[in-house]
Motif scaffolding. Structure first.
Motif, PDB file in Angstrom:
ATOM      1  N   VAL A 170      -0.807   1.195   0.016  1.00 36.66           N
ATOM      2  CA  VAL A 170      -1.273  -0.185  -0.147  1.00 36.66           C
ATOM      3  C   VAL A 170      -0.652  -1.089   0.910  1.00 36.66           C
ATOM      4  O   VAL A 170      -1.337  -1.899   1.554  1.00 36.66           O
ATOM      5  CB  VAL A 170      -0.934  -0.711  -1.562  1.00 36.66           C
ATOM      6  CG1 VAL A 170      -1.242  -2.203  -1.659  1.00 36.66           C
ATOM      7  CG2 VAL A 170      -1.730   0.054  -2.614  1.00 36.66           C
ATOM      8  N   PHE A 180      -1.794  -0.471   4.702  1.00 41.66           N
ATOM      9  CA  PHE A 180      -3.096  -1.017   5.054  1.00 41.66           C
ATOM     10  C   PHE A 180      -3.264  -2.483   4.622  1.00 41.66           C
ATOM     11  O   PHE A 180      -4.364  -3.021   4.686  1.00 41.66           O
ATOM     12  CB  PHE A 180      -4.208  -0.170   4.434  1.00 41.66           C
ATOM     13  CG  PHE A 180      -4.317   1.205   5.035  1.00 41.66           C
ATOM     14  CD1 PHE A 180      -4.975   1.401   6.237  1.00 41.66           C
ATOM     15  CD2 PHE A 180      -3.734   2.287   4.413  1.00 41.66           C
ATOM     16  CE1 PHE A 180      -5.061   2.665   6.796  1.00 41.66           C
ATOM     17  CE2 PHE A 180      -3.818   3.553   4.960  1.00 41.66           C
ATOM     18  CZ  PHE A 180      -4.476   3.750   6.165  1.00 41.66           C
ATOM     19  N   SER A 181      -2.160  -3.099   4.165  1.00 46.62           N
ATOM     20  CA  SER A 181      -2.149  -4.522   3.815  1.00 46.62           C
ATOM     21  C   SER A 181      -3.237  -4.887   2.806  1.00 46.62           C
ATOM     22  O   SER A 181      -3.991  -5.846   2.985  1.00 46.62           O
ATOM     23  CB  SER A 181      -2.302  -5.387   5.081  1.00 46.62           C
ATOM     24  OG  SER A 181      -1.270  -5.114   5.997  1.00 46.62           O
ATOM     25  N   HIS A 182      -3.333  -4.105   1.725  1.00 48.43           N
ATOM     26  CA  HIS A 182      -4.350  -4.341   0.708  1.00 48.43           C
ATOM     27  C   HIS A 182      -3.776  -4.993  -0.551  1.00 48.43           C
ATOM     28  O   HIS A 182      -4.369  -4.887  -1.624  1.00 48.43           O
ATOM     29  CB  HIS A 182      -5.026  -3.019   0.325  1.00 48.43           C
ATOM     30  CG  HIS A 182      -5.988  -2.506   1.362  1.00 48.43           C
ATOM     31  ND1 HIS A 182      -6.662  -3.337   2.228  1.00 48.43           N
ATOM     32  CD2 HIS A 182      -6.400  -1.241   1.655  1.00 48.43           C
ATOM     33  CE1 HIS A 182      -7.423  -2.616   3.023  1.00 48.43           C
ATOM     34  NE2 HIS A 182      -7.292  -1.337   2.707  1.00 48.43           N
ATOM     35  N   GLU A 183      -2.655  -5.672  -0.411  1.00 46.40           N
ATOM     36  CA  GLU A 183      -2.028  -6.265  -1.590  1.00 46.40           C
ATOM     37  C   GLU A 183      -2.946  -7.240  -2.315  1.00 46.40           C
ATOM     38  O   GLU A 183      -3.042  -7.224  -3.550  1.00 46.40           O
ATOM     39  CB  GLU A 183      -0.722  -6.982  -1.204  1.00 46.40           C
ATOM     40  CG  GLU A 183       0.412  -6.065  -0.777  1.00 46.40           C
ATOM     41  CD  GLU A 183       0.432  -5.813   0.706  1.00 46.40           C
ATOM     42  OE1 GLU A 183       1.466  -5.387   1.224  1.00 46.40           O
ATOM     43  OE2 GLU A 183      -0.618  -6.048   1.364  1.00 46.40           O
ATOM     44  N   GLU A 184      -3.635  -8.084  -1.569  1.00 46.17           N
ATOM     45  CA  GLU A 184      -4.490  -9.090  -2.194  1.00 46.17           C
ATOM     46  C   GLU A 184      -5.678  -8.449  -2.918  1.00 46.17           C
ATOM     47  O   GLU A 184      -6.066  -8.864  -4.008  1.00 46.17           O
ATOM     48  CB  GLU A 184      -4.992 -10.091  -1.141  1.00 46.17           C
ATOM     49  CG  GLU A 184      -3.891 -10.959  -0.542  1.00 46.17           C
ATOM     50  CD  GLU A 184      -3.129 -11.720  -1.616  1.00 46.17           C
ATOM     51  OE1 GLU A 184      -3.775 -12.239  -2.557  1.00 46.17           O
ATOM     52  OE2 GLU A 184      -1.886 -11.789  -1.525  1.00 46.17           O
ATOM     53  N   THR A 185      -6.253  -7.422  -2.297  1.00 49.75           N
ATOM     54  CA  THR A 185      -7.368  -6.711  -2.936  1.00 49.75           C
ATOM     55  C   THR A 185      -6.922  -6.048  -4.234  1.00 49.75           C
ATOM     56  O   THR A 185      -7.624  -6.081  -5.250  1.00 49.75           O
ATOM     57  CB  THR A 185      -7.926  -5.636  -1.985  1.00 49.75           C
ATOM     58  OG1 THR A 185      -8.332  -6.250  -0.765  1.00 49.75           O
ATOM     59  CG2 THR A 185      -9.106  -4.914  -2.614  1.00 49.75           C
TER      60      THR A 185
END
Length: 639
Positions: free
Chosen positions: A241, A244-249
């Motif tokens: 996570v 790929f910087s998907h924290e907000e998603t």
């Protein structure tokens, strides 16, 4: 082999709230099997039944005392200046004694039911765990760990609650309702018609509201499963996570799942919460109507005050047991559904073992004959009884041969097709090929994790189907790709390969596997406690301990299934000497993606689609310039 995906369904509302219950498919059969466990406590049960009846009837009888007290003492005392209270006090004393008996009976059956429930759960857990040890590997390949664990947690917990609380209270409520209704009929058949009318309304309310509550609790449990699964998945995948910087998603998805859970939980608890107040208000309406009707009957001379007083008290104590009966029935059905799943596990077919050839310690006498002994000599032999009553002994050398072996995990799909191979004593045989080619399946068949339907496997000239599984597996040691370490010390984990190994033997095994060096640097050395499958060790260190565990077993046959897959190149070179020492004089089967580890094998088998398409040593296969050559030179990659 593809594993069946099984969805685990947890029963029970959060915080022990009302449940969306699942009914058992065969209630009577499940109940009979459960009663077999409970009937082991026959004396307890007799006392419990007597106590439940005593507790329920004491409440019913105690209420009836209101009639003579009011009619014989309270009403006659009205207007008297110095009434004689002796009879009144005696009657109150008798009434109190009846209630005290009820309290004692209630305490007795609740305490004894705890003994029965905990004892029954202990016996069921023991039976389940024992049975799990006897189930074939196929069962674990087709059932998730969560599904199996839920039998020991969710299902046994609901069953324990039902035995200790739900069942006795259900019986007590049923007796109370029956007793109260009979007394109501005795006191006033006319007013009982009103009771029947209000009872019908209550049942209708319970059915409607309870049905809605059950529906939404089932939905809540489904959403809760998705919620927990999502959290577990995100925690395990936090590195991915963040990479790929998907924290907000991830947060948005979590909020969506969390909102669905909130809505389902809100609806479920809304209906569950309003049931008791509605039932309570209906009981007040019933009480008011009964009081009004009773007053009219009293004025008309059809009923005395004592009867009205007792009847009104019965009215108050009638609605609560009805509500409890409904809730406890759900609890009982939920528990029986859990018991049914437990018994389904206990009904799973255990691993069949028709073998009769056993592994024994032996020694060679002066005449060169193999003689069975009772102490460890380092020499093992197969003890083979024959139909004519004779016994023969064959020294275990590790000669393994496959003859036209065809096998499939699914009857409609074969994994191995007419496999023929041999491994002479002391040879190192390597299997290479793509994922799904059948490499691990071959080792599973040697262990008799699965039996061969077509063809045969010979071990020292004996069909392995004739060898008892425990004895066969004692002659083998496996180092798997996925290392499993138990909670305990490093010494205990290595000794798992040979439970009677001395400390010196364990340390020597660790040295052979080149694990001794890093173990010495652990906080407590060999006494360092490992937890959570060795979470405080690196993957390579865990694999070294697995190799040491196999080493201390000192078997004639060794199976290495991707044993060095988790070890870096430097560590691999360090253990190579130890592994070579370990493999001396042993038959070794090696499965490896890293082809450099199989170069010194006596024979390399290249598998594809369940068939051996090439065989030979490293140099021979390179000269053939076939599939192995392509794999080794990087022209074709393993997948």
């Amino acid at each position: 082999m593809a594993k069946e995906r099984v969805t685990e369904v947890r029963h029970g509302g959060p915080g022990g709230g009302p449940r969306g219950f699942a009914k058992p498919k065969e209630t009577s059969k499940t109940l009979k099997r459960l009663l077999k466990y409970i009937f082991e406590y026959k004396l307890h049960l007799i006392i419990i039944i007597i106590a439940i009846i005593g507790s329920s009837l004491s409440g019913v009888a105690g209420t009836y005392f209101l009639k003579p007290i009011i009619n014989n003492y309270v009403v006659p005392f009205i207007g008297k200046e110095n009434p004689d209270l002796s009879g009144f006090v005696r009657m109150i004393g008798v009434m109190s004694a009846v209630y005290i008996v009820g309290v004692i009976c209630s305490f007795t059956y609740n305490r004894l039911m705890l003994t029965i429930s905990t004892g029954t759960m202990r016996k069921i857990r023991v039976d389940m765990f024992k049975h799990l040890q006897n189930l074939p590997i196929k069962y674990y390949d087709t059932h998730t760990h969560g599904e199996i664990m839920s039998r020991f947690t969710n299902d046994t917990d609901t069953l324990r609650e039902m035995l200790s609380q739900g069942l006795p209270h259900f019986i007590s409520s049923a007796i109370t309702v029956a007793g109260v209704f009979i007394m109501m009929v005795v006191l006033s058949p006319i007013l009982t018609l009103l009771v029947i009318f209000m009872f019908s309304i209550m049942i209708f309310a319970i059915k409607k509201i309870g049905g809605k509550s059950s529906h939404y609790f089932k939905k809540q449990q489904k959403e809760l499963g998705s919620f927990n699964g999502y959290i577990e998945e995100m925690i395990e995948g936090q590195k991915v996570v963040k990479v790929f910087s998907h924290e907000e998603t991830v947060k948005e998805n979590f909020n969506e799942i969390n909102e669905r859970l909130r809505q389902a939980a809100s609806s479920a608890n809304t209906f569950a919460s309003i049931l008791m107040p509605i039932m309570g208000n209906l009981s007040y309406v019933h009480y008011a109507l009964t009081a009004t009707a009773g007053a009219v009957l009293a004025v008309a001379g059809y009923m005395d005050l004592g009867t009205i007083g007792s009847y009104l008290q019965y009215t108050r104590s009638f609605s609560q047991p009805i509500t409890q009966l409904s809730q406890q029935l759900n609890s009982v059905l939920t528990a029986l559904a859990g018991a049914e799943r437990i018994f389904n596990l206990l009904d799973e077919t255990p691993e069949v073992d028709n073998g009769y050839v056993t592994l024994v310690d032996a020694e060679i006498d002066d005449n060169g004959n193999i003689v069975e002994v009772s102490h460890r000599t380092g020499i093992w032999a197969w003890k083979h009884p024959h139909s004519d009553g004779t016994l023969t002994y064959t020294e275990v050398s590790g000669d393994v041969r496959f003859e036209d072996v065809t096998f499939g995990y699914d009857e409609n799909k074969t994994v191995l097709n007419s496999i023929n191979l041999f491994a002479k004593s002391g040879q190192k045989i390597a299997f290479v090929g793509s994922t799904g080619a059948g490499k691990t399946t071959i080792t599973n068949l040697i262990n008799r994790f699965y039996d061969v339907p077509d063809g045969k496997i010979l071990y020292d000239g004996i069909n392995i189907n004739k060898i008892k599984k425990d004895d066969l597996r004692r002659s083998l040691a496996m180092v798997l790709q996925e290392t499993h370490l138990f909670t305990g010390t490093i010494m205990e984990n290595i000794r798992y390969g040979k439970l009677d190994a001395t400390d010196e033997e364990v340390i020597e095994a660790a040295k052979l596997a080149n694990a001794h060096s890093f173990i010495q640097h652990m906080p407590e050395g060999y006494n360092t406690i490992l937890t959570s499958d060795g979470i405080n060790l690196s993957q390579g260190q865990r694999q070294l301990l697995a190799i040491a565990r196999a080493t201390v077993a000192d078997p004639p046959v060794l199976i290495l299934d991707e044993a060095t897959s988790s070890i870096d190149t430097r560590t691999e070179s360090l253990i190579e000497k130890g592994m070579n020492t370990l493999m001396k004089g042993r038959t070794v089967f090696v499965i490896a993606h890293r082809l450099s580890t199989v170069r010194n094998a006596n024979a390399i088998m290249v598998l594809e689609n369940g068939k051996i398409i090439e065989r030979g040593n490293h140099d021979d296969l390179i000269e053939q310039k076939g599939k192995y050559y392509q794999l080794y030179t990087g022209m074709f990659e393993l997948s």
